[in-house]
Design an enzyme around this catalytic site. Structure first.
Site, PDB file in Angstrom:
ATOM      1  N   THR A 137      39.844  55.030  35.459  1.00  0.00           N
ATOM      2  CA  THR A 137      38.905  55.148  34.357  1.00  0.00           C
ATOM      3  C   THR A 137      38.727  56.557  33.813  1.00  0.00           C
ATOM      4  OG1 THR A 137      36.842  55.361  35.625  1.00  0.00           O
ATOM      5  CG2 THR A 137      37.565  53.152  35.099  1.00  0.00           C
ATOM      6  N   GLU A 189      44.714  45.753  36.721  1.00  0.00           N
ATOM      7  CA  GLU A 189      43.304  45.388  36.617  1.00  0.00           C
ATOM      8  C   GLU A 189      42.952  44.086  37.316  1.00  0.00           C
ATOM      9  OE1 GLU A 189      40.413  47.444  35.984  1.00  0.00           O
ATOM     10  OE2 GLU A 189      41.958  48.031  34.571  1.00  0.00           O
ATOM     11  N   ASP A 232      40.759  43.782  40.392  1.00  0.00           N
ATOM     12  CA  ASP A 232      39.293  43.808  40.348  1.00  0.00           C
ATOM     13  C   ASP A 232      38.695  42.425  40.584  1.00  0.00           C
ATOM     14  OD1 ASP A 232      39.055  46.497  39.989  1.00  0.00           O
ATOM     15  OD2 ASP A 232      38.515  46.422  37.870  1.00  0.00           O
ATOM     16  N   SER A 276      34.161  44.256  36.076  1.00  0.00           N
ATOM     17  CA  SER A 276      34.325  45.703  35.969  1.00  0.00           C
ATOM     18  C   SER A 276      33.076  46.410  36.489  1.00  0.00           C
ATOM     19  CB  SER A 276      34.556  46.099  34.506  1.00  0.00           C
ATOM     20  OG  SER A 276      34.538  47.498  34.336  1.00  0.00           O
ATOM     21  N   SER A 277      33.209  47.706  36.769  1.00  0.00           N
ATOM     22  CA  SER A 277      32.050  48.550  37.075  1.00  0.00           C
ATOM     23  C   SER A 277      31.813  49.581  35.982  1.00  0.00           C
ATOM     24  CB  SER A 277      32.251  49.265  38.413  1.00  0.00           C
ATOM     25  OG  SER A 277      32.326  48.344  39.474  1.00  0.00           O
ATOM     26  N   GLY A 285      35.686  54.040  39.464  1.00  0.00           N
ATOM     27  CA  GLY A 285      35.717  52.707  40.055  1.00  0.00           C
ATOM     28  C   GLY A 285      34.311  52.169  40.266  1.00  0.00           C
TER      29      GLY A 285
END
Length: 588
Positions: free
Chosen positions: A404, A441, A444, A468-469, A491
């Site tokens: 990210t 991804e 996740d 997601s975070s 993350g």
């Protein structure tokens, strides 16, 4: 063996940072010393009167500022910033990943949430990450085609540009195209990460040629040229995001994923069918302001609001931001909120998510009553929020999240954008196509689709967005206007980074640069993490005495904050960029 002197250790730390090696006690001590030196040399808060960009690399921030100076909007600047990040920070985000953005339109006074999160291919089964009935090891799942989700960042940005962009689409790509063709210097951070991941990068032909010429990792100061990336950007500039989702590039993406030794299931139909979504932002009160974050499929907005909702019942203003009591409250509120996150939060388009119940003031009061200022909970458990609709769920076990990059932008007309983008792990799936990395991804998602007969909300599903975070956040004052924009990399630790920074800004009154530079303290699932090499590490004995399971670790947050101040003298902007990375806040 004795470690070297502090002066020698500082030099050794810089060398180690470039090489990426931290494999001995002395080297770890040197790395901690380097972090301490960086935090001691904190730059002043950036200041401006009209417009500002805060991003993870100076060239990216400069690209965004060039669009603002040309009369562009915050959206124009975000696109130029993001495509430059794909060149200079390829390990974190790019064309092959996704993004979530909050956008404030000053003219209409409307806040919108734009979802460019990746999705699972139509053929993805709930058992995607099981082998012989057991969860795969993380890297075995992440590297290759299996974990690649359909990328969504560029289609989302294109939709934003059609809605609110001003400059011609093609003009937004010019800075990154020129930089990719002419070359950019490899930074110490990028050089260290290339060296750290060299064994994996070497397995991909294109990544090997770009980052490991002559078989050796690019060193700091070397020139990185990426003509393939320039060609891809030129195609997108001319054809729009369709250049990624249909035609030769899309065919090459699907072929690379399916031909890998760890193959995935994505097809060109999956790529062609991707569509971004516009959602309602998730907002809640805190200390007389309104904090707005991103709704599911992100868990960031809801979990940050839960942490703040729990802390709202505590007096924080008089606490030492670096002290034991502050760490206790931040950690315990985070641990309680993470317990709910791990059970209930997932893609609300496919799974019932009790958002109303999770953020209900009465429910948050009950959760806040679990917090004891003297003792930590032995094992925080998920609560039972009202207004649930669905089967009883199992809590998802912890698993890695990474990657990210975050961008905060305010333009001269008062439009504001907070955007977090990602390819998930370091260099994503380590699968490079046409000059950019594909994401991993889908890791996740929960690797286990069910536990003891109960489904996991965040299990894999066809066309489903993985939880997601990412936590892009905009805070509004009592006048209904934005006063803070922020977000972070990191993350699942993003949630704690953002919550701690909000408390620093709203409860402790710190300026943006001081807030992002605080030693990091945050919950991760049931544990409490303290940033090694900082004053936070000294809190460990006291927190352990109160019952916290404590871990010291490197915390490479990537916070970028803009504060908007309004007064008789007009608007003033303050910006802060995390000193743990290479970002800057630039403004006029």
């Amino acid at each position: 063996m004795a470690c070297p002197s502090a002066g020698h250790a500082a030099g050794q730390a810089a060398q180690i940072s470039r090489s990426g090696g931290f494999d001995t006690p002395c080297r770890r001590a040197a790395a901690a010393l380097l972090l301490l030196l960086l935090l001691l040399l904190i730059p002043a808060t950036a200041r401006a009167q009209r417009q500002m960009v805060a991003a993870a690399h100076p060239l990216a921030a400069e690209a965004g500022m060039a669009m603002l100076r040309a009369g562009g909007t915050a959206i124009d600047a975000a696109i130029a910033t993001q495509v430059m990040l794909g060149l200079v920070e390829p390990q974190s985000s790019g064309l092959g990943g996704g993004a979530l953005a909050l956008y404030w339109d000053a003219a209409t006074r409307h806040l919108s949430a734009w979802d460019g999160r990746e999705v699972a291919p139509a053929a993805a089964p709930p058992t995607l990450f099981l082998k012989d009935g057991q969860p795969m090891a993380f890297l075995a799942a992440a590297i290759g085609g299996r974990a690649v989700g359909v990328p969504g960042a560029m289609r989302m940005l294109e939709a934003l540009h059609k809605a609110q962009g001003r400059l011609p689409w093609a003009a937004l790509f010019a800075p990154a195209i020129a930089a990719a063709e002419n070359g950019v210097p490899v930074t110490p951070r990028l050089a260290a990460l290339i060296a750290q991941d060299a064994a994996h990068l070497a397995q991909d032909r294109e990544a090997r040629a770009l980052f490991l010429p002559d078989g050796k990792p690019l060193p700091a100061g070397a020139t990185l040229r990426n003509p393939a990336y320039a060609a891809t950007l030129r195609a997108i500039a001319e054809q729009g995001a369709e250049a990624l989702h249909r035609g030769p590039i899309a065919a090459e993406i699907a072929a690379a994923i399916r031909a890998h030794a760890n193959p995935g299931l994505m097809t060109t139909d999956d790529l062609a069918g991707y569509a971004p979504k516009q959602r309602e932002a998730l907002c809640g009160p805190y200390r007389g302001v309104t904090v707005c974050g991103f709704p599911p499929p992100s868990s960031g907005g809801a979990t940050v609001l839960q942490i703040l909702g729990i802390l709202a019942h505590q007096s924080l203003a008089g606490l030492d931001p670096r002290g034991l009591d502050a760490a206790h409250l931040l950690g315990e509120a985070g641990r309680i909120a993470f317990a709910d996150r791990n059970r209930y939060l997932a893609d609300a388009d496919q799974v019932p998510v009790p958002l109303r119940g999770l953020l209900d003031p009465t429910y948050l009061l009950l959760r806040a009553q679990l917090l004891d200022r003297d003792h930590a909970l032995a094992a925080p458990r998920a609560g039972n929020p009202p207004w649930q609709d669905g089967a009883a769920l199992a809590s998802q076990p912890p698993q890695p999240e990474g990657g990210t990059s975050h961008v905060s932008i305010v333009d001269a007309e008062g439009n504001a954008l907070a955007m977090t983008s990602t390819i998930e792990d370091l260099f994503g799936a380590r699968l490079m196509v046409r000059g950019f990395f594909l994401n991993n991804e889908l890791t996740d998602f929960s690797f286990l689709p069910e536990i003891e007969g109960r489904p996991v909300a965040n299990r894999v599903g066809p066309g489903k967005r993985p939880r997601s975070s990412m936590s892009p956040t905009i805070v509004f004052g009592a006048d209904g206007l934005p006063m803070l924009l922020l977000g972070s990399a990191g993350g699942s630790r993003i949630i704690g980074h953002v919550a701690q920074t909000l408390v620093a800004l709203l409860d402790w009154g710190l300026e943006p640069q001081a807030a992002v530079s605080l030693p990091r303290i945050g919950a991760l699932n049931a544990g409490l993490e303290l940033e090694a090499g900082t004053g936070a590490a000294a809190l460990a004995p006291g927190l352990e005495a109160r019952g916290f399971p404590v871990e010291l670790r490197t915390m490479t947050s990537g916070l970028h904050v803009i504060r908007i101040l309004r007064g008789a003298e007009g608007v003033r902007l303050q910006g802060g960029a995390d000193p743990r990375r290479e970002g800057v806040a630039l403004g006029d």
